[in-house]
Design a protein around this motif. Structure first.
Motif, PDB file in Angstrom:
ATOM      1  N   GLU A   8       1.033  -1.362  -0.058  1.00  0.00           N
ATOM      2  CA  GLU A   8      -0.192   0.105   0.087  1.00  0.00           C
ATOM      3  C   GLU A   8       0.861   1.426  -0.155  1.00  0.00           C
ATOM      4  OE1 GLU A   8      -3.219   0.093   2.424  1.00  0.00           O
ATOM      5  OE2 GLU A   8      -3.494  -2.126   2.708  1.00  0.00           O
ATOM      6  N   VAL A   9       2.043   1.134   0.424  1.00  0.00           N
ATOM      7  CA  VAL A   9       3.038   2.370   0.365  1.00  0.00           C
ATOM      8  C   VAL A   9       4.171   1.942  -0.643  1.00  0.00           C
ATOM      9  CG1 VAL A   9       4.498   3.311   1.750  1.00  0.00           C
ATOM     10  CG2 VAL A   9       2.428   3.151   2.846  1.00  0.00           C
ATOM     11  N   ARG A  10       4.555   3.064  -1.329  1.00  0.00           N
ATOM     12  CA  ARG A  10       5.607   2.874  -2.291  1.00  0.00           C
ATOM     13  C   ARG A  10       6.852   2.269  -1.679  1.00  0.00           C
ATOM     14  NH1 ARG A  10       5.769   8.726  -4.647  1.00  0.00           N
ATOM     15  NH2 ARG A  10       7.576   7.851  -5.846  1.00  0.00           N
ATOM     16  N   PRO A  11       7.767   1.517  -2.298  1.00  0.00           N
ATOM     17  CA  PRO A  11       8.437   0.755  -1.694  1.00  0.00           C
ATOM     18  C   PRO A  11       9.816   1.686  -1.365  1.00  0.00           C
ATOM     19  CG  PRO A  11       8.556   0.059  -4.026  1.00  0.00           C
ATOM     20  CD  PRO A  11       7.161   0.924  -3.468  1.00  0.00           C
ATOM     21  N   ASP A  12       9.939   2.642  -2.279  1.00  0.00           N
ATOM     22  CA  ASP A  12      11.148   3.392  -2.125  1.00  0.00           C
ATOM     23  C   ASP A  12      11.227   4.224  -0.839  1.00  0.00           C
ATOM     24  OD1 ASP A  12       9.162   4.799  -3.200  1.00  0.00           O
ATOM     25  OD2 ASP A  12      10.438   6.075  -4.160  1.00  0.00           O
ATOM     26  N   VAL A  13      10.145   4.324   0.070  1.00  0.00           N
ATOM     27  CA  VAL A  13      10.289   5.192   1.092  1.00  0.00           C
ATOM     28  C   VAL A  13      11.000   4.682   2.245  1.00  0.00           C
ATOM     29  CG1 VAL A  13       8.708   5.974   2.803  1.00  0.00           C
ATOM     30  CG2 VAL A  13       7.842   5.754   0.656  1.00  0.00           C
ATOM     31  N   ARG A  14      11.828   5.245   2.628  1.00  0.00           N
ATOM     32  CA  ARG A  14      12.697   5.116   3.930  1.00  0.00           C
ATOM     33  C   ARG A  14      11.960   5.370   5.410  1.00  0.00           C
ATOM     34  NH1 ARG A  14      18.412   5.438   2.706  1.00  0.00           N
ATOM     35  NH2 ARG A  14      18.748   5.047   0.462  1.00  0.00           N
ATOM     36  N   PRO A  15      12.347   4.663   6.327  1.00  0.00           N
ATOM     37  CA  PRO A  15      11.771   4.911   7.632  1.00  0.00           C
ATOM     38  C   PRO A  15      11.900   6.227   8.097  1.00  0.00           C
ATOM     39  CG  PRO A  15      13.384   3.053   7.557  1.00  0.00           C
ATOM     40  CD  PRO A  15      13.390   3.507   6.462  1.00  0.00           C
ATOM     41  N   GLU A  16      13.073   7.147   7.964  1.00  0.00           N
ATOM     42  CA  GLU A  16      13.194   8.314   8.048  1.00  0.00           C
ATOM     43  C   GLU A  16      12.054   9.217   7.546  1.00  0.00           C
ATOM     44  OE1 GLU A  16      15.517   6.302   6.428  1.00  0.00           O
ATOM     45  OE2 GLU A  16      16.742   8.113   5.971  1.00  0.00           O
ATOM     46  N   ASP A  17      11.900   8.930   6.222  1.00  0.00           N
ATOM     47  CA  ASP A  17      11.096   9.817   5.465  1.00  0.00           C
ATOM     48  C   ASP A  17       9.655  10.092   6.130  1.00  0.00           C
ATOM     49  OD1 ASP A  17      13.222   9.381   3.975  1.00  0.00           O
ATOM     50  OD2 ASP A  17      12.210   8.399   1.998  1.00  0.00           O
ATOM     51  N   VAL A  18       9.075   9.377   6.604  1.00  0.00           N
ATOM     52  CA  VAL A  18       7.981   9.601   7.072  1.00  0.00           C
ATOM     53  C   VAL A  18       7.730  10.609   8.233  1.00  0.00           C
ATOM     54  CG1 VAL A  18       6.962   7.372   6.362  1.00  0.00           C
ATOM     55  CG2 VAL A  18       7.641   7.531   8.468  1.00  0.00           C
ATOM     56  N   LEU A  19       8.914  10.467   9.046  1.00  0.00           N
ATOM     57  CA  LEU A  19       8.993  11.431  10.018  1.00  0.00           C
ATOM     58  C   LEU A  19       9.454  12.840   9.570  1.00  0.00           C
ATOM     59  CD1 LEU A  19      10.974   9.387  12.690  1.00  0.00           C
ATOM     60  CD2 LEU A  19       8.437   9.869  12.816  1.00  0.00           C
ATOM     61  N   TYR A  20       9.966  12.808   8.583  1.00  0.00           N
ATOM     62  CA  TYR A  20      10.402  14.199   8.002  1.00  0.00           C
ATOM     63  C   TYR A  20       9.272  14.785   7.229  1.00  0.00           C
ATOM     64  CZ  TYR A  20      15.299  13.936   8.546  1.00  0.00           C
ATOM     65  OH  TYR A  20      16.549  14.005   9.247  1.00  0.00           O
ATOM     66  N   LEU A  21       8.323  13.876   6.621  1.00  0.00           N
ATOM     67  CA  LEU A  21       7.291  14.408   6.210  1.00  0.00           C
ATOM     68  C   LEU A  21       6.160  15.103   7.274  1.00  0.00           C
ATOM     69  CD1 LEU A  21       6.630  11.614   3.273  1.00  0.00           C
ATOM     70  CD2 LEU A  21       7.082  14.050   3.053  1.00  0.00           C
ATOM     71  N   TYR A  47      -2.004  15.809   0.590  1.00  0.00           N
ATOM     72  CA  TYR A  47      -1.082  15.691  -0.446  1.00  0.00           C
ATOM     73  C   TYR A  47       0.130  14.757  -0.240  1.00  0.00           C
ATOM     74  CZ  TYR A  47      -3.457  20.221  -1.837  1.00  0.00           C
ATOM     75  OH  TYR A  47      -4.238  21.195  -2.019  1.00  0.00           O
ATOM     76  N   VAL A  48       0.673  15.222   0.868  1.00  0.00           N
ATOM     77  CA  VAL A  48       1.641  14.127   1.429  1.00  0.00           C
ATOM     78  C   VAL A  48       1.638  12.871   1.320  1.00  0.00           C
ATOM     79  CG1 VAL A  48       3.460  13.770   3.309  1.00  0.00           C
ATOM     80  CG2 VAL A  48       2.928  16.140   2.295  1.00  0.00           C
ATOM     81  N   ILE A  49       0.346  12.419   2.095  1.00  0.00           N
ATOM     82  CA  ILE A  49      -0.176  11.185   2.113  1.00  0.00           C
ATOM     83  C   ILE A  49      -0.385  10.530   0.917  1.00  0.00           C
ATOM     84  CG2 ILE A  49      -2.181   9.624   3.085  1.00  0.00           C
ATOM     85  CD1 ILE A  49      -0.090  10.501   5.380  1.00  0.00           C
ATOM     86  N   ASP A  50      -0.955  11.047   0.068  1.00  0.00           N
ATOM     87  CA  ASP A  50      -1.272  10.479  -1.274  1.00  0.00           C
ATOM     88  C   ASP A  50       0.082  10.348  -2.000  1.00  0.00           C
ATOM     89  OD1 ASP A  50      -3.830  10.692  -0.639  1.00  0.00           O
ATOM     90  OD2 ASP A  50      -4.711  11.927  -2.417  1.00  0.00           O
ATOM     91  N   GLY A  51       1.044  11.021  -1.805  1.00  0.00           N
ATOM     92  CA  GLY A  51       2.481  10.966  -2.439  1.00  0.00           C
ATOM     93  C   GLY A  51       2.937   9.652  -1.862  1.00  0.00           C
ATOM     94  N   LEU A  52       2.712   9.312  -0.711  1.00  0.00           N
ATOM     95  CA  LEU A  52       3.222   8.023  -0.082  1.00  0.00           C
ATOM     96  C   LEU A  52       2.659   6.730  -0.753  1.00  0.00           C
ATOM     97  CD1 LEU A  52       5.190   8.828   1.818  1.00  0.00           C
ATOM     98  CD2 LEU A  52       3.612   8.723   3.425  1.00  0.00           C
TER      99      LEU A  52
END
Lengths: 182, 182
Positions: A137-150, A174-179
């Motif tokens: 459900e979430v794009r595979p290239d997202v790193r763990p830190e990324d969500v905190l930065y977002l 927007y940010v959530i949809d980008g994820l």
DNA sequence: CATTTAAACGGAGGGGTCCTCCGGAAGACA
DNA sequence: TGTCTTCCGGAGGACCCCTCCGTTTAAATG
């Protein structure tokens, strides 16, 4: 710990909460000491650095977010669970003006008080993210830190425009949809 | 304008550029004056407020972004045009640490120097967004301010983590994908 | 040129903040 | 009650912000 030390520690923490809520994370420490009826030296002894004070102020919140993440790991929809967690972070981070900045800065300094203190929270977020990715459900290239930065980014914008709750919601969306994985 | 006034104005602006590049938007104004070989009073006469100095420093950049937007209005793909423009904003905003914050704050204060000064840029962005929305490539609920805040948000995160260019790109990508109409 | 005048300069000064350092106060324990 | 160790308090040096006003100086005028 001597009785007076414990008493002063408590007073400082209480007043710090109030002052930082009013003035933001770079509030005057001398004012905190004044309001607590304590010398500035005492403040610096209990909290050698501004970040140490902030960390003491946030510890409960971090723990709350960690256990919330654990709860959400049992939720039905992995994506919604992640979103709910992030929403709570973004909302909570606005409690103190400047906090989002401080958190993002701390995230890259592994020796910082804040970094260490939010370890449980980070682990929780990581688990939620991994689950959502495994479910596709979430794009595979997202790193763990990324969500905190977002979350920090949205919180930062919200801080700057305190009145406009609708703006905050749109940015978050927007940010959530980008994820989301397409 | 007297000759010495003009000379000092130029010196102040030049040194301000250097100092703000080094120390960020809340650099010491006294140091700017010192480096320019000018009294602090002279600085405050030419730039009554920190924001006024920042505005003078950014005017060219704003104009550049405005004309870049005009150019991009003639590009083939409306979405790519918008993205290119936003990318340039996000990259440029990182020139001065703290600038993204200042810009986001200025965007809601219509009386501020910065708000007025970036009018052309805002108009350009609005046109790019409208075109992309009309083409059905950007979700219709996006407001003109939103894209500027998004750029500011990414820039803020990038400021906090100066080393990691890959992180910056990822965050930018998420945000852009969140803007896209599904 | 000399003189005048208004613009521009400079920096002292009052008010804050940060953080350190150490003489003195006061818990705690015998 | 007396001693010892911990803890307190705030003065002090360094820095910054911004204002105010006596002094300098560019430039216009005679």
């Amino acid at each position: 710990m001597r009785a007076d030390a414990r008493r002063n520690y408590g007073r400082l923490l209480a007043e710090a909460g109030a002052v930082v809520a009013e003035q933001g994370t770079d509030a005057s420490l001398e004012e905190v000491a004044r309001r607590a009826g304590v010398g500035i030296g005492t403040l610096y002894r209990h909290f050698p650095t501004r970040e140490a004070l902030l960390e003491a102020l946030l510890r409960d919140r971090f723990d709350g977010l960690a256990s919330y993440a654990e709860d959400l790991l049992g939720a039905d929809d992995p994506f919604d669970a992640l979103v709910a967690w992030l929403r709570r972070i973004a909302k909570g981070t606005v409690a103190y003006r400047g906090l989002a900045q401080a958190m993002m800065a701390a995230l890259q300094d592994e020796a910082s008080d804040l970094y260490v203190s939010c370890h449980g929270m980070r682990a929780g977020g990581q688990a939620l993210l991994a689950r959502a990715q495994k479910a596709g459900e979430v794009r595979p290239d997202v790193r763990p830190e990324d969500v905190l930065y977002l979350a920090g980014m949205v919180a930062t914008a919200t801080e700057q425009v305190p009145g406009d709750a609708a703006l905050h919601d749109r940015l978050f969306t927007y940010v959530i949809d980008g994820l989301r994985a397409r």
